[in-house]
Write an enzyme that holds these catalytic residues in place. Sequence first.
Site, PDB file in Angstrom:
ATOM      1  N   TYR A  67       0.840  -1.206   0.000  1.00 43.05           N
ATOM      2  CA  TYR A  67       0.000   0.000   0.000  1.00 43.05           C
ATOM      3  C   TYR A  67       0.869   1.247   0.000  1.00 43.05           C
ATOM      4  CZ  TYR A  67      -4.995  -0.359  -0.095  1.00 43.05           C
ATOM      5  OH  TYR A  67      -6.275  -0.481  -0.537  1.00 43.05           O
ATOM      6  N   GLU A  69      -0.724   4.758  -0.658  1.00 42.75           N
ATOM      7  CA  GLU A  69      -1.579   5.910  -1.006  1.00 42.75           C
ATOM      8  C   GLU A  69      -0.779   7.198  -0.875  1.00 42.75           C
ATOM      9  OE1 GLU A  69      -4.880   5.698   1.621  1.00 42.75           O
ATOM     10  OE2 GLU A  69      -6.042   4.402   0.297  1.00 42.75           O
ATOM     11  N   ASP A 220      -5.547  12.477 -26.035  1.00 41.34           N
ATOM     12  CA  ASP A 220      -5.548  11.103 -25.535  1.00 41.34           C
ATOM     13  C   ASP A 220      -4.824  10.278 -26.597  1.00 41.34           C
ATOM     14  OD1 ASP A 220      -6.037   8.469 -24.976  1.00 41.34           O
ATOM     15  OD2 ASP A 220      -8.191   8.701 -24.641  1.00 41.34           O
ATOM     16  N   THR A 246      -2.701   5.061 -22.481  1.00 40.12           N
ATOM     17  CA  THR A 246      -2.605   3.751 -21.848  1.00 40.12           C
ATOM     18  C   THR A 246      -1.185   3.257 -22.114  1.00 40.12           C
ATOM     19  OG1 THR A 246      -3.386   2.684 -23.867  1.00 40.12           O
ATOM     20  CG2 THR A 246      -5.031   3.131 -22.166  1.00 40.12           C
ATOM     21  N   LYS A 249      -1.022  -0.678 -25.307  1.00 43.79           N
ATOM     22  CA  LYS A 249      -1.343  -0.850 -26.735  1.00 43.79           C
ATOM     23  C   LYS A 249      -0.021  -0.845 -27.521  1.00 43.79           C
ATOM     24  CE  LYS A 249      -5.970   1.072 -26.254  1.00 43.79           C
ATOM     25  NZ  LYS A 249      -6.058   1.626 -24.893  1.00 43.79           N
ATOM     26  N   ARG A 255      -1.258  -3.317 -18.513  1.00 44.81           N
ATOM     27  CA  ARG A 255      -2.504  -2.531 -18.591  1.00 44.81           C
ATOM     28  C   ARG A 255      -2.406  -1.385 -17.607  1.00 44.81           C
ATOM     29  NH1 ARG A 255      -6.139  -5.191 -21.552  1.00 44.81           N
ATOM     30  NH2 ARG A 255      -7.391  -3.315 -21.523  1.00 44.81           N
TER      31      ARG A 255
HETATM   32  N1  PLP Z   1      -8.462   6.180 -24.740  1.00 45.56           N
HETATM   33  C1  PLP Z   1      -8.419   5.568 -25.930  1.00 45.56           C
HETATM   34  C2  PLP Z   1      -8.164   6.405 -27.158  1.00 45.56           C
HETATM   35  C3  PLP Z   1      -8.620   4.192 -26.026  1.00 45.56           C
HETATM   36  O1  PLP Z   1      -8.607   3.595 -27.224  1.00 45.56           O
HETATM   37  C4  PLP Z   1      -8.851   3.448 -24.831  1.00 45.56           C
HETATM   38  C5  PLP Z   1      -9.059   1.995 -24.845  1.00 45.56           C
HETATM   39  O2  PLP Z   1      -9.237   1.330 -25.782  1.00 45.56           O
HETATM   40  C6  PLP Z   1      -8.907   4.145 -23.616  1.00 45.56           C
HETATM   41  C7  PLP Z   1      -8.704   5.501 -23.603  1.00 45.56           C
HETATM   42  C8  PLP Z   1      -9.267   3.456 -22.336  1.00 45.56           C
HETATM   43  O3  PLP Z   1      -8.353   2.598 -21.876  1.00 45.56           O
HETATM   44  P1  PLP Z   1      -8.747   1.512 -20.749  1.00 45.56           P
HETATM   45  O4  PLP Z   1      -9.397   0.394 -21.473  1.00 45.56           O
HETATM   46  O5  PLP Z   1      -7.412   1.197 -20.151  1.00 45.56           O
HETATM   47  O6  PLP Z   1      -9.659   2.181 -19.789  1.00 45.56           O
END
Ligand code: PLP
Length: 414
Positions: A67, A69, A220, A246, A249, A255
């Site tokens: 832990y 936090e 994003d 993320t 990918k 993850r």
């Molecule tokens: N943002 C984009 C552009 C994504 O393609 C994804 C997932 O496919 C996410 C955010 C969310 O990721 P997670 O599945 O880890 O919540």
Amino acid sequence: MFNKDATDNSTYNVENYEFIKKTSPIVGSLIEQEYNRQKNNIELIASENYCSEAVLAACGSCLSWKYAEGYPYVRTSGNTSRYYGGTKFVDELEEYCCDTWRKVFNTDYHVNVQPHSGSQANFAAYKAILNPGDTILSLTLDNGGHLTHGSSVNFSGKLYNMAFYDVDEKGFIDMEDVRRKALEIKPKLILTGASAYSRIIDFPKFAEIAKEVGAYFMVDMAHIAGLVAGGVHPSPFGYADIVTTTTHKTLRGPRGGLIFARPELAKKIDSAVFPYAQGGPLEHVIAGKAVCAEEALTPEYKEYTKQVVANCAAFCDEFIKMGYNVVTGGTDNHLFLLDLSEFPFSGKDLQDRLDEVGITLNKNCVPNEKRSPKETSGVRIGTAPMTTRGYKEDDFREVARKIDAVVKEMVEEA
Ligand code: PLP
């Protein structure tokens, strides 16, 4: 883990599920079956990859139950800011992880490595700069956006006032539409990045529009982060106020999520992640993220990202040569979309049929989608996982012809 001929190179995972079976035959056996599915199938899901055994081992380490936090802040304040004792090593680890990610993207942005996922990263990023009811201008799900970019069934669509820019008739993000809507709506945030968009995103133009209307600009880059790291897609750093991603990918890590932000937003970002959105950070995943960042700094990884893009171009080209309708007519990154609107079956039908022959991909909406998101008129195809397994351009051309053979059978049956 496995190479292109599905030979098992693993020194870690195989014994691991055998080990699990000793305690839980059911769980061990399910993991084994999934392992074999991943090994024997041709994996074309654009959001997936195979991470290294070092990443896997870090994620399965003793950090799982630690832990911590709070935040380390040892270097900046001289003190840890955790709510638990015994954090000396995880403090060092988390700071090392942050430093390494800054190196990967060659940036001095603040970084928070605690988000449990990409969705959690987006949730906290919005919270840091917006109030409920504020307006976000974003890309719709149909045109390639993600659920967290304003879908009505997601927190984003429920908490914020969403407005959307469109793609043009070929499927390219329509920058004129972005500007027109930004001027008209005056959003507090302009968001870009996508789950199913195959073209280079014009970050400087987005930033210019955001500046013109006084909006925050957020990217994003979950899908393309690995390509940005490898230098095969332009970087949003220096243009965006906040960048989320993320790590699982194209980055090929565990993850999880990351948030980068201009230094002046650091405090707001950190408190939006903890204590607002999450409790204890997953230090084992943070360890996996740190290993992933180190891997992303290697020359081999840069070569890998080049090959991902080259493979995708060849794969897509083969479909175009066979007469398929590819959204935008091509690809600049790791994925492309086949538009099956003219065919007598849905994206889901093709996904299911390919599953039966060991080819894994996913159904996807296409621009001007007429079917429901559960059926769709398209499929999304990505090259990141099979490139990890050593596939080259000719291998992907052959897979295109295999998929075409299945499509022909389905047309005949219809
Ligand atoms: N943002 C984009 C552009 C994504 O393609 C994804 C997932 O496919 C996410 C955010 C969310 O990721 P997670 O599945 O880890 O919540």
